[in-house]
Design a protein around this motif. Structure first.
Motif, PDB file in Angstrom:
ATOM      1  N   PHE A  56      -3.743  -3.942  -4.943  1.00 35.86           N
ATOM      2  CA  PHE A  56      -4.837  -3.800  -5.903  1.00 35.86           C
ATOM      3  C   PHE A  56      -4.534  -4.281  -7.325  1.00 35.86           C
ATOM      4  O   PHE A  56      -5.356  -4.127  -8.218  1.00 35.86           O
ATOM      5  N   ARG A  57      -3.334  -4.827  -7.531  1.00 32.09           N
ATOM      6  CA  ARG A  57      -3.018  -5.332  -8.879  1.00 32.09           C
ATOM      7  C   ARG A  57      -2.558  -6.779  -8.758  1.00 32.09           C
ATOM      8  O   ARG A  57      -1.721  -7.086  -7.909  1.00 32.09           O
TER       9      ARG A  57
ATOM     10  N   ARG B  86      -7.184   2.858 -18.825  1.00 30.62           N
ATOM     11  CA  ARG B  86      -6.321   2.872 -17.633  1.00 30.62           C
ATOM     12  C   ARG B  86      -4.992   2.169 -17.898  1.00 30.62           C
ATOM     13  O   ARG B  86      -3.951   2.611 -17.408  1.00 30.62           O
TER      14      ARG B  86
ATOM     15  N   HIS C 236       0.073  -1.424  -6.084  1.00 22.48           N
ATOM     16  CA  HIS C 236       0.161  -2.692  -6.831  1.00 22.48           C
ATOM     17  C   HIS C 236       0.044  -3.892  -5.903  1.00 22.48           C
ATOM     18  O   HIS C 236      -0.591  -4.886  -6.236  1.00 22.48           O
TER      19      HIS C 236
ATOM     20  N   VAL D 264     -10.888  -0.157 -19.462  1.00 23.65           N
ATOM     21  CA  VAL D 264      -9.674  -0.923 -19.155  1.00 23.65           C
ATOM     22  C   VAL D 264      -8.535  -0.484 -20.080  1.00 23.65           C
ATOM     23  O   VAL D 264      -7.405  -0.256 -19.629  1.00 23.65           O
TER      24      VAL D 264
ATOM     25  N   PHE E 240     -10.977   3.951 -13.485  1.00 27.21           N
ATOM     26  CA  PHE E 240     -11.467   2.940 -12.540  1.00 27.21           C
ATOM     27  C   PHE E 240     -12.966   3.066 -12.290  1.00 27.21           C
ATOM     28  O   PHE E 240     -13.434   2.937 -11.171  1.00 27.21           O
TER      29      PHE E 240
ATOM     30  N   THR F 148      -7.527  -7.878 -17.531  1.00 24.91           N
ATOM     31  CA  THR F 148      -7.164  -6.794 -16.623  1.00 24.91           C
ATOM     32  C   THR F 148      -6.441  -7.364 -15.413  1.00 24.91           C
ATOM     33  O   THR F 148      -6.718  -8.490 -14.999  1.00 24.91           O
TER      34      THR F 148
ATOM     35  N   THR G 105       0.746   2.634 -18.875  1.00 26.67           N
ATOM     36  CA  THR G 105       1.869   2.416 -19.802  1.00 26.67           C
ATOM     37  C   THR G 105       2.670   3.708 -19.942  1.00 26.67           C
ATOM     38  O   THR G 105       3.903   3.694 -19.902  1.00 26.67           O
TER      39      THR G 105
HETATM   40  C1  HEC Z   1      -3.731   3.654  -6.921  1.00 25.60           C
HETATM   41  C2  HEC Z   1      -3.198   2.444  -7.527  1.00 25.60           C
HETATM   42  C3  HEC Z   1      -2.010   2.456  -8.404  1.00 25.60           C
HETATM   43  C4  HEC Z   1      -0.898   3.272  -8.343  1.00 25.60           C
HETATM   44  C5  HEC Z   1      -0.611   4.379  -7.347  1.00 25.60           C
HETATM   45  C6  HEC Z   1      -0.032   2.865  -9.407  1.00 25.60           C
HETATM   46  N1  HEC Z   1      -0.584   1.835 -10.095  1.00 25.60           N
HETATM   47 FE1  HEC Z   1       0.240   0.906 -11.696  1.00 25.60          FE
HETATM   48  N2  HEC Z   1      -1.455  -0.222 -11.905  1.00 25.60           N
HETATM   49  C7  HEC Z   1      -2.504  -0.250 -11.029  1.00 25.60           C
HETATM   50  C8  HEC Z   1      -3.494  -1.209 -11.473  1.00 25.60           C
HETATM   51  C9  HEC Z   1      -4.798  -1.537 -10.779  1.00 25.60           C
HETATM   52  C10 HEC Z   1      -2.995  -1.762 -12.655  1.00 25.60           C
HETATM   53  C11 HEC Z   1      -3.662  -2.831 -13.538  1.00 25.60           C
HETATM   54  C12 HEC Z   1      -4.533  -2.157 -14.599  1.00 25.60           C
HETATM   55  C13 HEC Z   1      -5.278  -3.156 -15.462  1.00 25.60           C
HETATM   56  O1  HEC Z   1      -4.674  -4.153 -15.914  1.00 25.60           O
HETATM   57  O2  HEC Z   1      -6.477  -2.936 -15.684  1.00 25.60           O
HETATM   58  C14 HEC Z   1      -1.696  -1.122 -12.909  1.00 25.60           C
HETATM   59  C15 HEC Z   1      -0.894  -1.388 -14.003  1.00 25.60           C
HETATM   60  C16 HEC Z   1       0.360  -0.828 -14.218  1.00 25.60           C
HETATM   61  C17 HEC Z   1       1.201  -1.126 -15.365  1.00 25.60           C
HETATM   62  C18 HEC Z   1       0.860  -2.088 -16.502  1.00 25.60           C
HETATM   63  C19 HEC Z   1       0.059  -1.373 -17.577  1.00 25.60           C
HETATM   64  C20 HEC Z   1      -0.342  -2.335 -18.702  1.00 25.60           C
HETATM   65  O3  HEC Z   1       0.406  -2.457 -19.664  1.00 25.60           O
HETATM   66  O4  HEC Z   1      -1.388  -2.962 -18.587  1.00 25.60           O
HETATM   67  C21 HEC Z   1       2.344  -0.388 -15.232  1.00 25.60           C
HETATM   68  C22 HEC Z   1       3.543  -0.345 -16.166  1.00 25.60           C
HETATM   69  C23 HEC Z   1       2.205   0.371 -13.987  1.00 25.60           C
HETATM   70  N3  HEC Z   1       0.992   0.092 -13.407  1.00 25.60           N
HETATM   71  C24 HEC Z   1       3.163   1.227 -13.488  1.00 25.60           C
HETATM   72  C25 HEC Z   1       2.984   2.040 -12.372  1.00 25.60           C
HETATM   73  C26 HEC Z   1       3.978   2.972 -11.882  1.00 25.60           C
HETATM   74  C27 HEC Z   1       5.377   3.136 -12.452  1.00 25.60           C
HETATM   75  C28 HEC Z   1       3.410   3.610 -10.824  1.00 25.60           C
HETATM   76  C29 HEC Z   1       4.003   4.693  -9.968  1.00 25.60           C
HETATM   77  C30 HEC Z   1       4.805   5.724 -10.557  1.00 25.60           C
HETATM   78  C31 HEC Z   1       2.072   3.065 -10.650  1.00 25.60           C
HETATM   79  N4  HEC Z   1       1.847   2.125 -11.607  1.00 25.60           N
HETATM   80  C32 HEC Z   1       1.185   3.470  -9.660  1.00 25.60           C
HETATM   81  C33 HEC Z   1      -2.641   0.521  -9.901  1.00 25.60           C
HETATM   82  C34 HEC Z   1      -1.776   1.534  -9.513  1.00 25.60           C
END
Ligand code: HEC
Length: 156
Positions: free
Chosen positions: A153-154, A37, A150, A34, A84, A96, A42
């Motif tokens: 899946f978030r 990822r 997001h 975790v 993941f 998470t 970040t």
């Molecule tokens: C295939 C899925 C997926 C894609 C594509 C994706 N994300 Fe995410 N992102 C996630 C997931 C799931 C989390 C939560 C991770 C966790 O908390 O364990 C996350 C978390 C984040 C976070 C928070 C990180 C933290 O501090 O915990 C940021 C900032 C972020 N994404 C930015 C982006 C940006 C900008 C893009 C595109 C340029 C992007 N993500 C593309 C799935 C994705």
């Protein structure tokens, strides 16, 4: 005879050591997965934001900075899937935002990850040209792939 046993022992020791380090590297704790990822995202966010600010005119356009940031986003998009692993979901780790659906709808998740990787690779390519208009368009397409994943899946 003693020499032979010694050699066998040494070989075994080396093999054993290799085995141990391999197991360690292949088997991180769920919290470590975790942390990995979240760190990757970040770094992605850190580099993606200024590109957005520049194409929206909130910051002076700097072609070299855009190219550099886009390269990091592309690189991190390729580093993201490893974060993941199975067993690193919200049922195991509390802190998470990853939804359990990632692992129950894995192929859908993978498609979203591939879209993101493809669009950020294009962004890095377009960024090298310094063509502001094309960069803006490709930034938009890449941002769509973030949102799409997001949304599903978030947790927000
Ligand atoms: C295939 C899925 C997926 C894609 C594509 C994706 N994300 Fe995410 N992102 C996630 C997931 C799931 C989390 C939560 C991770 C966790 O908390 O364990 C996350 C978390 C984040 C976070 C928070 C990180 C933290 O501090 O915990 C940021 C900032 C972020 N994404 C930015 C982006 C940006 C900008 C893009 C595109 C340029 C992007 N993500 C593309 C799935 C994705």
């Amino acid at each position: 005879m003693n020499k032979l046993l010694g050699a066998i022992g040494l070989a075994g020791g080396i093999l054993g050591l290799n085995f141990l380090t391999t197991v360690q590297a292949a088997d991180p704790k769920p919290e470590e997965v975790v942390a990995y990822r979240q760190s990757v995202y970040t770094v992605i966010g850190w580099n993606f934001k200024p590109i957005g600010a520049m194409v929206k005119g909130e910051m002076p356009f700097d072609a070299a900075a855009v190219a550099r940031h886009a390269q990091y986003v592309e690189m991190m998009s390729k580093a993201a899937p490893e974060g993941f692993r199975k067993g690193s979901g919200p049922d195991v780790v509390k802190k998470t935002e990853a939804k359990p659906e990632i692992w129950t709808k894995w192929s859908e998740f993978e498609t979203k990850m591939n879209d993101f990787q493809q669009e950020s690779t294009k962004l890095a390519e377009v960024a090298k040209t310094g063509d502001e208009k094309a960069i803006k368009a490709q930034f938009g397409k890449t941002a769509e792939t973030c949102k799409a994943c997001h949304k599903e899946f978030r947790t927000d």
